[in-house]
Design a protein around this motif. Structure first.
Motif, PDB file in Angstrom:
ATOM      1  N   SER A 222     -12.780 -77.713 -61.445  1.00  0.00           N
ATOM      2  CA  SER A 222     -12.312 -76.329 -61.591  1.00  0.00           C
ATOM      3  C   SER A 222     -11.139 -76.041 -60.655  1.00  0.00           C
ATOM      4  CB  SER A 222     -13.449 -75.349 -61.296  1.00  0.00           C
ATOM      5  OG  SER A 222     -14.534 -75.564 -62.169  1.00  0.00           O
ATOM      6  N   PRO A 223      -9.923 -75.929 -61.185  1.00  0.00           N
ATOM      7  CA  PRO A 223      -8.784 -75.605 -60.319  1.00  0.00           C
ATOM      8  C   PRO A 223      -8.916 -74.239 -59.668  1.00  0.00           C
ATOM      9  CG  PRO A 223      -8.156 -75.555 -62.652  1.00  0.00           C
ATOM     10  CD  PRO A 223      -9.513 -76.155 -62.586  1.00  0.00           C
ATOM     11  N   GLU A 224      -9.672 -73.324 -60.285  1.00  0.00           N
ATOM     12  CA  GLU A 224      -9.867 -72.007 -59.674  1.00  0.00           C
ATOM     13  C   GLU A 224     -10.557 -72.114 -58.314  1.00  0.00           C
ATOM     14  OE1 GLU A 224     -10.301 -71.422 -64.210  1.00  0.00           O
ATOM     15  OE2 GLU A 224     -10.918 -72.887 -62.678  1.00  0.00           O
ATOM     16  N   ILE A 225     -11.462 -73.089 -58.177  1.00  0.00           N
ATOM     17  CA  ILE A 225     -12.169 -73.256 -56.908  1.00  0.00           C
ATOM     18  C   ILE A 225     -11.249 -73.885 -55.860  1.00  0.00           C
ATOM     19  CG2 ILE A 225     -14.173 -74.296 -55.790  1.00  0.00           C
ATOM     20  CD1 ILE A 225     -14.735 -71.983 -57.800  1.00  0.00           C
ATOM     21  N   ALA A 226     -10.386 -74.811 -56.285  1.00  0.00           N
ATOM     22  CA  ALA A 226      -9.385 -75.348 -55.357  1.00  0.00           C
ATOM     23  C   ALA A 226      -8.470 -74.233 -54.872  1.00  0.00           C
ATOM     24  CB  ALA A 226      -8.580 -76.449 -56.038  1.00  0.00           C
ATOM     25  N   GLU A 227      -8.111 -73.325 -55.775  1.00  0.00           N
ATOM     26  CA  GLU A 227      -7.280 -72.177 -55.411  1.00  0.00           C
ATOM     27  C   GLU A 227      -8.010 -71.269 -54.427  1.00  0.00           C
ATOM     28  OE1 GLU A 227      -3.979 -69.402 -55.741  1.00  0.00           O
ATOM     29  OE2 GLU A 227      -4.168 -71.476 -56.421  1.00  0.00           O
ATOM     30  N   GLN A 228      -9.292 -71.031 -54.666  1.00  0.00           N
ATOM     31  CA  GLN A 228     -10.080 -70.188 -53.776  1.00  0.00           C
ATOM     32  C   GLN A 228     -10.136 -70.779 -52.363  1.00  0.00           C
ATOM     33  OE1 GLN A 228     -14.359 -70.121 -54.425  1.00  0.00           O
ATOM     34  NE2 GLN A 228     -14.429 -67.922 -53.998  1.00  0.00           N
ATOM     35  N   ALA A 229     -10.413 -72.070 -52.270  1.00  0.00           N
ATOM     36  CA  ALA A 229     -10.460 -72.725 -50.963  1.00  0.00           C
ATOM     37  C   ALA A 229      -9.129 -72.594 -50.240  1.00  0.00           C
ATOM     38  CB  ALA A 229     -10.840 -74.193 -51.133  1.00  0.00           C
ATOM     39  N   ALA A 230      -8.041 -72.782 -50.984  1.00  0.00           N
ATOM     40  CA  ALA A 230      -6.714 -72.693 -50.378  1.00  0.00           C
ATOM     41  C   ALA A 230      -6.400 -71.279 -49.922  1.00  0.00           C
ATOM     42  CB  ALA A 230      -5.668 -73.168 -51.384  1.00  0.00           C
ATOM     43  N   TYR A 231      -6.769 -70.290 -50.706  1.00  0.00           N
ATOM     44  CA  TYR A 231      -6.478 -68.896 -50.384  1.00  0.00           C
ATOM     45  C   TYR A 231      -7.060 -68.502 -49.034  1.00  0.00           C
ATOM     46  CZ  TYR A 231      -6.526 -63.787 -50.732  1.00  0.00           C
ATOM     47  OH  TYR A 231      -6.363 -62.447 -50.479  1.00  0.00           O
ATOM     48  N   TYR A 232      -8.303 -68.921 -48.793  1.00  0.00           N
ATOM     49  CA  TYR A 232      -8.967 -68.543 -47.554  1.00  0.00           C
ATOM     50  C   TYR A 232      -8.697 -69.523 -46.413  1.00  0.00           C
ATOM     51  CZ  TYR A 232     -11.622 -65.065 -50.193  1.00  0.00           C
ATOM     52  OH  TYR A 232     -11.982 -63.985 -50.955  1.00  0.00           O
TER      53      TYR A 232
ATOM     54  N   VAL B 189     -23.963 -76.682 -38.008  1.00  0.00           N
ATOM     55  CA  VAL B 189     -24.147 -76.255 -39.396  1.00  0.00           C
ATOM     56  C   VAL B 189     -22.808 -75.875 -40.012  1.00  0.00           C
ATOM     57  CG1 VAL B 189     -25.137 -74.469 -40.890  1.00  0.00           C
ATOM     58  CG2 VAL B 189     -26.485 -75.390 -39.005  1.00  0.00           C
ATOM     59  N   ASP B 190     -22.546 -76.348 -41.203  1.00  0.00           N
ATOM     60  CA  ASP B 190     -21.572 -75.733 -42.092  1.00  0.00           C
ATOM     61  C   ASP B 190     -22.186 -75.742 -43.484  1.00  0.00           C
ATOM     62  OD1 ASP B 190     -20.913 -78.324 -43.284  1.00  0.00           O
ATOM     63  OD2 ASP B 190     -19.512 -78.669 -41.634  1.00  0.00           O
ATOM     64  N   LEU B 191     -21.461 -75.297 -44.475  1.00  0.00           N
ATOM     65  CA  LEU B 191     -22.041 -75.329 -45.814  1.00  0.00           C
ATOM     66  C   LEU B 191     -20.957 -75.545 -46.857  1.00  0.00           C
ATOM     67  CD1 LEU B 191     -23.048 -71.816 -47.174  1.00  0.00           C
ATOM     68  CD2 LEU B 191     -21.665 -72.107 -45.128  1.00  0.00           C
ATOM     69  N   MET B 192     -21.388 -76.135 -47.962  1.00  0.00           N
ATOM     70  CA  MET B 192     -20.525 -76.352 -49.101  1.00  0.00           C
ATOM     71  C   MET B 192     -20.995 -75.428 -50.220  1.00  0.00           C
ATOM     72  SD  MET B 192     -19.979 -79.770 -51.437  1.00  0.00           S
ATOM     73  CE  MET B 192     -20.083 -80.844 -50.003  1.00  0.00           C
ATOM     74  N   LEU B 193     -20.076 -74.685 -50.782  1.00  0.00           N
ATOM     75  CA  LEU B 193     -20.402 -73.767 -51.865  1.00  0.00           C
ATOM     76  C   LEU B 193     -19.948 -74.340 -53.196  1.00  0.00           C
ATOM     77  CD1 LEU B 193     -19.315 -70.397 -50.211  1.00  0.00           C
ATOM     78  CD2 LEU B 193     -21.623 -71.343 -50.375  1.00  0.00           C
ATOM     79  N   GLY B 194     -20.750 -74.128 -54.231  1.00  0.00           N
ATOM     80  CA  GLY B 194     -20.388 -74.610 -55.553  1.00  0.00           C
ATOM     81  C   GLY B 194     -21.099 -73.820 -56.631  1.00  0.00           C
ATOM     82  N   ARG B 195     -20.718 -74.082 -57.876  1.00  0.00           N
ATOM     83  CA  ARG B 195     -21.305 -73.366 -59.007  1.00  0.00           C
ATOM     84  C   ARG B 195     -22.495 -74.104 -59.601  1.00  0.00           C
ATOM     85  NH1 ARG B 195     -17.794 -72.902 -63.410  1.00  0.00           N
ATOM     86  NH2 ARG B 195     -16.587 -74.657 -62.629  1.00  0.00           N
ATOM     87  N   GLY B 196     -22.688 -75.383 -59.229  1.00  0.00           N
ATOM     88  CA  GLY B 196     -23.794 -76.141 -59.788  1.00  0.00           C
ATOM     89  C   GLY B 196     -23.436 -76.717 -61.148  1.00  0.00           C
TER      90      GLY B 196
ATOM     91  N   HIS C  75     -15.521 -75.638 -50.143  1.00  0.00           N
ATOM     92  CA  HIS C  75     -15.716 -75.266 -51.547  1.00  0.00           C
ATOM     93  C   HIS C  75     -15.759 -76.562 -52.354  1.00  0.00           C
ATOM     94  CE1 HIS C  75     -14.841 -70.925 -50.879  1.00  0.00           C
ATOM     95  NE2 HIS C  75     -14.182 -71.437 -49.845  1.00  0.00           N
ATOM     96  N   GLY C  76     -16.902 -76.835 -52.961  1.00  0.00           N
ATOM     97  CA  GLY C  76     -17.069 -78.073 -53.701  1.00  0.00           C
ATOM     98  C   GLY C  76     -16.794 -77.882 -55.177  1.00  0.00           C
ATOM     99  N   SER C  77     -16.012 -78.778 -55.740  1.00  0.00           N
ATOM    100  CA  SER C  77     -15.718 -78.708 -57.174  1.00  0.00           C
ATOM    101  C   SER C  77     -15.336 -80.084 -57.683  1.00  0.00           C
ATOM    102  CB  SER C  77     -14.581 -77.722 -57.459  1.00  0.00           C
ATOM    103  OG  SER C  77     -14.315 -77.658 -58.842  1.00  0.00           O
ATOM    104  N   ILE C  78     -15.695 -80.331 -58.918  1.00  0.00           N
ATOM    105  CA  ILE C  78     -15.294 -81.568 -59.577  1.00  0.00           C
ATOM    106  C   ILE C  78     -14.109 -81.321 -60.505  1.00  0.00           C
ATOM    107  CG2 ILE C  78     -16.026 -83.381 -61.178  1.00  0.00           C
ATOM    108  CD1 ILE C  78     -18.873 -83.010 -60.160  1.00  0.00           C
TER     109      ILE C  78
END
Length: 384
Positions: free
Chosen positions: A183-193, A106-113, A178-181
């Motif tokens: 949003s650069p903020e989500i790319a930043e979040q994935a990179a931070y962690y 199991v893993d998971l992908m998070l997104g805002r929808g 972290h899934g995003s189409i």
């Protein structure tokens, strides 16, 4: 490198027959598709989350738990789990439980929808979508990495000495993409962690995906998780195949022309020239997919959308047969060529447990017990 499929769980009329499957039929079809994906040798099955028609998948963890009981090898994940409108406490509990049920697969992908009304349905404000994603994920990580959590934020009631149950399998949480189409903020979040970044670029040109993945890679390196080339990247894609390219185009055209997501817009030819959609022979799918590496670099996970737009189950299973027998073996071989040894594979539970154990040896038992060392580590073995 991992190859698999994802479904958005749409219930769509077949334009060639006029038949619309029932919710029950579509749900059971997806269960069959997931099991067949393992049978043809794919690595990953991913299921989306929606809370509105024409989609059925309101509880992905429930569905994935059933699939886990019917399979033995395939990795199960989401595409995506809504980090904005789900309570992080419930996500922590549901996916730790799924970890145990699936024995770690199991893993998971998070997104805002991408459905605006879902926010008020769950008492949230879409204008706070980014802030919700950032705060909720921070809490989710703490719930998985800390035995007892004291927490206070903007969007939910405080927690005092709270312990989510069950604890992650082997004290190692599921890997997060972290899934995003857009949003650069989500790319930043994935990179931070030091987490994975999944660019579902099925509706976007290569130039846009290049910029998003490039940003993530740059920031991944900035935060000290490894080199930009070691960042963990996944891509979406969509294909329809027949042995003969002309047959594929002729058969898929009515589905494309009437699909809710892109029908009645650009032509099939325009869409295939500007996005990753490939309609043609297995060799054409191979050629176009190998081209993704030209603009994102070596990456770890490739998922294809294959069961949408009203395609009947029989056709989808035939597509999976072609994917497993004629496409993926070639992609595995070709993507492995000239791949630097320093580029990591896609994380699995086993690899994350091994990493945790190595951190424990190098950092001492106290650091590992507190989660301080492993909590900042990534699959590259570096720390933030």
């Amino acid at each position: 490198m991992q190859f698999g499929i994802f479904t958005v769980s749409d219930i769509t009329q077949d334009p060639t027959t006029g038949r619309t499957p029932s919710e029950h039929d579509r749900i059971t079809d997806v269960l069959t598709i997931a099991q067949h994906a393992e049978e043809v040798g794919l690595d990953v099955f991913a299921l989306g989350e929606h809370h509105n028609p024409p989609f059925f998948s309101s509880s992905p963890s429930t569905t994935l738990a059933y699939i886990a009981a019917k399979t033995s090898k395939i990795e199960l994940t989401t595409s995506t789990t809504l980090i904005t409108t789900n309570d992080p406490v419930k996500i922590a509990e549901d996916f730790a439980m799924l970890q145990h049920v699936a024995d770690g697969r199991v893993d998971l992908m998070l997104g805002r929808g991408n459905t605006g009304p879902v926010y008020p349905w769950f008492g949230k404000d879409i204008r706070q979508g980014i802030d919700l994603a950032l705060e909720n994920y921070n809490l989710l990580r703490r719930l998985w990495h800390e035995d007892f959590v004291d927490w206070e934020g903007q969007f939910r009631t405080p927690l005092q000495g709270f312990q989510s149950t069950p604890r992650p399998l082997d004290d190692v949480p599921p890997f997060v993409w972290h899934g995003s189409i857009r949003s650069p903020e989500i790319a930043e979040q994935a990179a931070y962690y030091g987490d994975g970044f999944f660019a579902n670029h099925i509706f976007w040109p290569a130039s846009h995906t290049r910029r998003m993945v490039g940003l993530y890679r740059q920031r991944f390196e900035h935060y000290g998780h490894g080199t930009a080339a070691q960042a963990i990247v996944g891509l979406g894609g969509q294909v329809f195949m027949r042995k003969n390219s002309q047959d594929a185009v002729r058969e898929f055209r009515p589905y494309f022309d009437n699909a809710p997501v892109y029908g009645h817009g650009p032509s099939l030819e325009e869409f295939t020239s500007q996005t990753p959609l490939t309609v043609g022979s297995p060799q054409e799918v191979i050629d176009k997919t190998l081209g993704f590496r030209d603009y994102v670099g070596d990456y770890q996970r490739q998922l294809f959308l294959m069961d949408h737009a009203g395609l009947p189950l029989k056709t989808v299973l035939e597509q999976l047969d072609l994917l497993g027998s004629e496409v993926v073996p070639v992609l595995r071989r070709e993507f492995a060529k000239n791949r630097p040894e320093t580029v990591p594979d896609a994380p699995t539970h086993a690899s994350l447990v091994a990493l945790r154990n190595s951190v424990k040896v190098e950092g001492g038992a106290d650091a590992a017990t507190k989660g301080a060392a492993f909590g900042a580590a990534t699959v590259t073995g570096a720390g933030a």
